[in-house]
Design a protein around this motif. Structure first.
Motif, short mmCIF file in Angstrom:
data_model
loop_
_atom_site.label_atom_id
_atom_site.label_comp_id
_atom_site.label_asym_id
_atom_site.label_seq_id
_atom_site.Cartn_x
_atom_site.Cartn_y
_atom_site.Cartn_z
N ARG A 43 0.83 -1.21 0.00
CA ARG A 43 0.00 0.00 0.00
C ARG A 43 0.86 1.26 0.00
O ARG A 43 0.64 2.17 -0.80
CB ARG A 43 -0.93 -0.01 1.22
CG ARG A 43 -1.84 1.21 1.32
CD ARG A 43 -2.70 1.17 2.58
NE ARG A 43 -1.89 1.24 3.79
CZ ARG A 43 -1.38 2.36 4.28
NH1 ARG A 43 -1.57 3.52 3.65
NH2 ARG A 43 -0.67 2.35 5.39
N VAL A 44 1.86 1.32 0.89
CA VAL A 44 2.68 2.54 0.99
C VAL A 44 3.61 2.68 -0.22
O VAL A 44 4.02 3.79 -0.56
CB VAL A 44 3.49 2.57 2.30
CG1 VAL A 44 2.57 2.59 3.51
CG2 VAL A 44 4.46 1.42 2.40
N SER A 45 3.92 1.54 -0.87
CA SER A 45 4.75 1.62 -2.08
C SER A 45 3.99 2.34 -3.19
O SER A 45 4.57 3.12 -3.96
CB SER A 45 5.15 0.22 -2.54
OG SER A 45 5.98 -0.40 -1.58
N GLN A 46 2.69 2.08 -3.28
CA GLN A 46 1.87 2.76 -4.28
C GLN A 46 1.76 4.26 -3.96
O GLN A 46 1.66 5.09 -4.86
CB GLN A 46 0.47 2.13 -4.33
CG GLN A 46 0.49 0.68 -4.83
CD GLN A 46 -0.87 0.00 -4.73
OE1 GLN A 46 -1.86 0.65 -4.41
NE2 GLN A 46 -0.90 -1.29 -5.00
N GLU A 47 1.78 4.58 -2.66
CA GLU A 47 1.70 5.98 -2.26
C GLU A 47 3.06 6.68 -2.33
O GLU A 47 3.15 7.89 -2.13
CB GLU A 47 1.15 6.08 -0.83
CG GLU A 47 -0.27 5.54 -0.68
CD GLU A 47 -0.70 5.47 0.78
OE1 GLU A 47 0.10 5.86 1.66
OE2 GLU A 47 -1.84 5.04 1.04
N HIS B 127 10.84 2.47 4.00
CA HIS B 127 12.12 2.11 4.63
C HIS B 127 11.89 1.50 6.02
O HIS B 127 12.46 0.46 6.36
CB HIS B 127 13.01 3.35 4.74
CG HIS B 127 14.25 3.14 5.53
ND1 HIS B 127 15.37 2.53 5.00
CD2 HIS B 127 14.55 3.43 6.83
CE1 HIS B 127 16.31 2.46 5.93
NE2 HIS B 127 15.84 3.00 7.05
N ASN B 128 11.03 2.15 6.83
CA ASN B 128 10.79 1.67 8.19
C ASN B 128 10.11 0.30 8.20
O ASN B 128 10.46 -0.57 9.00
CB ASN B 128 9.94 2.68 8.97
CG ASN B 128 10.74 3.91 9.36
OD1 ASN B 128 11.97 3.88 9.37
ND2 ASN B 128 10.05 5.00 9.66
N LEU B 129 9.13 0.11 7.33
CA LEU B 129 8.42 -1.17 7.29
C LEU B 129 9.32 -2.31 6.83
O LEU B 129 9.23 -3.43 7.36
CB LEU B 129 7.19 -1.06 6.39
CG LEU B 129 5.97 -0.33 6.98
CD1 LEU B 129 4.86 -0.24 5.96
CD2 LEU B 129 5.48 -1.04 8.24
N LYS B 130 10.19 -2.04 5.87
CA LYS B 130 11.15 -3.08 5.45
C LYS B 130 12.08 -3.46 6.61
O LYS B 130 12.36 -4.64 6.82
CB LYS B 130 11.97 -2.59 4.26
CG LYS B 130 11.22 -2.60 2.93
CD LYS B 130 12.12 -2.15 1.79
CE LYS B 130 11.39 -2.24 0.46
NZ LYS B 130 12.23 -1.78 -0.67
N ARG B 131 12.54 -2.44 7.32
CA ARG B 131 13.43 -2.70 8.47
C ARG B 131 12.69 -3.50 9.55
O ARG B 131 13.23 -4.47 10.10
CB ARG B 131 13.92 -1.38 9.04
CG ARG B 131 14.85 -1.52 10.25
CD ARG B 131 15.20 -0.17 10.85
NE ARG B 131 14.04 0.51 11.38
CZ ARG B 131 13.53 0.27 12.59
NH1 ARG B 131 14.09 -0.63 13.38
NH2 ARG B 131 12.47 0.94 13.02
N ILE B 132 11.44 -3.11 9.83
CA ILE B 132 10.67 -3.79 10.87
C ILE B 132 10.35 -5.22 10.49
O ILE B 132 10.44 -6.14 11.31
CB ILE B 132 9.37 -3.00 11.15
CG1 ILE B 132 9.69 -1.67 11.84
CG2 ILE B 132 8.41 -3.81 12.00
CD1 ILE B 132 8.52 -0.72 11.94
N ARG B 133 10.02 -5.44 9.20
CA ARG B 133 9.72 -6.81 8.77
C ARG B 133 10.93 -7.71 8.94
O ARG B 133 10.84 -8.84 9.42
CB ARG B 133 9.27 -6.82 7.30
CG ARG B 133 8.65 -8.16 6.91
CD ARG B 133 8.56 -8.38 5.43
NE ARG B 133 7.83 -9.59 5.13
CZ ARG B 133 8.28 -10.83 5.32
NH1 ARG B 133 9.50 -11.02 5.86
NH2 ARG B 133 7.54 -11.89 5.03
#
Length: 586
Positions: A70-74, A81-87
């Motif tokens: 979703r955020v990639s589309q936005e 960056h934060n979501l990739k790190r958290i995952r």
């Protein structure tokens, strides 16, 4: 309305409590983005079911992936960056132990419910009121202000030392220039004038040396005064708040502020130490009769080292008390052969210490128990979300030693839930030529061998931390003190609040008081002494020994009313009388 939506509407003082328990173990970004999904899952059940926990972890990662799409589309670069790190963090940390994240999320949701309940409860008990003292808050602000002022003073003294160094270099150059001249040239009027100028410069040097030493002395005195009074009180208050939080009370904060104060004071002391080293260097290049440096510098350096030793020793704290992940609401109760976690922090956060301090954990000194698992670990700044210098032991297990007869028998059958033990930690700091040995201990823990002993063990933990702020009284239950009914009811309300999300209201507390004390005392008050009780003339719950202490040295005719210890439902009336021989009698 979702629970998270309710949390976001809380006052700032409650939001600060929520902020305390979200870190890289369970980032707040995930709690916010997946609020409704997280609240619809049974994390508590998963915390004791590995298969269920693994499924929930996989589903959680899927939910994170959907948010990433979703955020990639936005094209929200920061959130991507934060979501990739958290995952990556969640996958790496919990893939081999999915029950651990289920415990963490379950705890976070429960703490949110407790804080929401506390925010909606108008009545505060005596313990909670004592923790929200305005005098304490004012002292916190004063400490932070004084620490900043000390840091500024130390930095200003740096400039004075630099000026002194420049002045001495100029004096040294001009003096050597004269010394290099031929003897015949030294008698000229110009040279005599230069010699007079050099003497004036030496006088200025002497004045500046005394001034710098005086300023250093003032900084040291200010640090000493702050450490001896307000900072020590702040640390003791934080430890008391931690005790109360462990038995279900309000979550405690303030450790980051304390860390900031400790770190700034350590930096200031090391800065002063460097200034004294620079003065020693200047002394080796120039000294004279009446030079203040050789007289004052050794004493100042000794005081600085003494303050650094004390500062480091007080900075080594147990940030999170020992707790079994399977029973997060029952800290300090440890079951033999079951893993528990405990976290320590050094409040002096200096980059030079990262991965340089190895902490060793031990239990008691009576050799009845030993700790199995990894009991030596290095402190680092990478595992904590706030970058604090800390270490968390996650795989420690207490084990009871075999009897002297060599037969294991029925292990733990003789364990007493009023018997207190202590988890101790030791380490050594080596920095800038100083070697400092550090020690600290957990709050007293109770050992059990069977979960059936948990209620009694937890009662012991509650009574200890309710009754005393002594962190290491292992003989407490040899002569345990009494607690007031109001204190006990407040703590019982906390048990409901922390475990099921809502505390007890005044009607429920009154009913509980009636069950605890019986109706006879309440009937006595209501039917016979109600006006005296309302006016506060009945002391009520006080022992005979305490009564004697209160009445000692009082004038004849002084009296008090207390509930009888021997006759339930009775009241004892005690007064001071004077005998014919002049002696006093009760």
């Amino acid at each position: 309305m979702s629970q998270w939506s309710q949390v976001q509407q809380l006052e700032i003082k409650f939001l600060e409590q929520v902020d305390q328990f979200y870190d890289d173990n369970f980032p707040m970004e995930i709690r916010h983005l997946l609020a409704q999904w997280i609240e619809s899952q049974d994390w508590e059940a998963a915390s004791n079911n590995e298969a269920m926990a693994m499924i929930l972890l996989q589903n959680l990662l899927i939910q994170v992936d959907e948010q990433l799409d979703r955020v990639s589309q936005e094209k929200n670069l920061l959130l991507i960056h934060n979501l990739k790190r958290i995952r990556k963090l969640l996958q790496g940390k919990y893939h081999g132990n999915p029950m651990h994240i289920a415990v963490i999320i379950s705890n976070c949701l429960r703490e949110e419910r407790r804080i929401l309940a506390a925010a909606s409860m108008p009545v505060q008990g005596p313990l909670e009121k004592s923790l929200q003292n305005s005098v304490v808050s004012e002292r916190q602000r004063n400490v932070e202000h004084k620490v900043s002022a000390i840091k500024n003073s130390a930095q200003m003294t740096d400039q004075d030392v630099k000026y002194l160094e420049d002045l001495q270099e100029e004096f040294d150059f001009r003096y050597k220039t004269i010394q290099s001249l031929e003897q015949s040239d030294k008698t000229s009027a110009l040279i005599k004038q230069e010699m007079l100028a050099l003497q004036a410069m030496l006088n200025t040097l002497d004045y500046k040396r005394k001034e710098v030493l005086s300023k250093i002395g003032r900084v040291i005195h200010e640090i000493d005064t702050l450490m001896s009074n307000m900072l020590t009180e702040e640390l003791l208050d934080w430890k008391r708040r931690q005790q109360i939080a462990c038995i279900g009370g309000p979550l405690h904060g303030g450790l980051d502020q304390l860390q900031n104060c400790f770190t700034l004071l350590a930096e200031s002391l090391f800065q002063v130490r460097r200034q004294l080293e620079k003065l020693d260097e200047l002394l080796t290049r120039l000294t004279y009769d009446g030079d203040p440096i050789p007289v004052q510098r050794p004493q100042l350096l000794e005081k600085v080292n003494f303050l650094l030793y004390n500062l480091f020793r007080n900075s080594f704290v147990v940030e999170r008390q020992p707790c079994m992940p399977t029973h997060p609401q029952r800290p300090m109760v440890l079951k033999t052969l079951i893993q528990f976690t405990v976290k320590l922090r050094l409040l002096i956060k200096l980059p030079e210490l990262n991965y340089q301090i190895r902490v060793k954990a031990t239990i008691d000194n009576n050799r009845r128990f030993v700790l199995c698992g990894t009991h030596v670990k290095a402190m680092n700044m990478d595992e904590s979300a706030n970058g604090s210098l800390s270490v968390e032991f996650r795989h420690l297990q207490p084990k009871e030693m075999k009897s002297s007869a060599g037969s294991k028998g029925n292990e733990g059958s003789h364990m007493v839930t009023e018997e207190l033990h202590s988890i101790s930690f030791e380490t050594q700091v080596c920095l800038y030529g100083l070697t400092i040995n550090l020690e600290t201990s957990s709050l007293p823990v109770v050992m059990i061998s069977n979960v059936s002993q948990l209620p009694n063990a937890w009662a012991s933990i509650i009574w200890y931390n309710l009754s005393t702020n002594d962190p290491q009284n292992l003989s407490f239950f040899n002569n345990p003190p009494a607690a007031t009914l109001s204190q006990l009811l407040e703590v019982l309300s906390w048990q409901f609040s922390s475990y099921v999300g809502r505390g007890l209201n005044s009607e429920q507390l009154n009913m509980l008081a009636e069950k605890l004390m019986g109706t006879s005392i309440l009937d006595l008050i209501k039917k016979h002494i109600l006006p005296l009780w309302i006016d506060g003339y009945v002391m009520g719950f006080v022992s005979k020994e305490k009564e004697r202490i209160l009445l000692k040295d009082k004038t004849p005719g002084t009296f008090l009313l207390r509930f009888s210890e021997s006759n339930l439902g009775g009241i004892t009336f005690t007064w001071v009388d004077q005998l014919e021989n002049g002696k006093y009698n009760f």
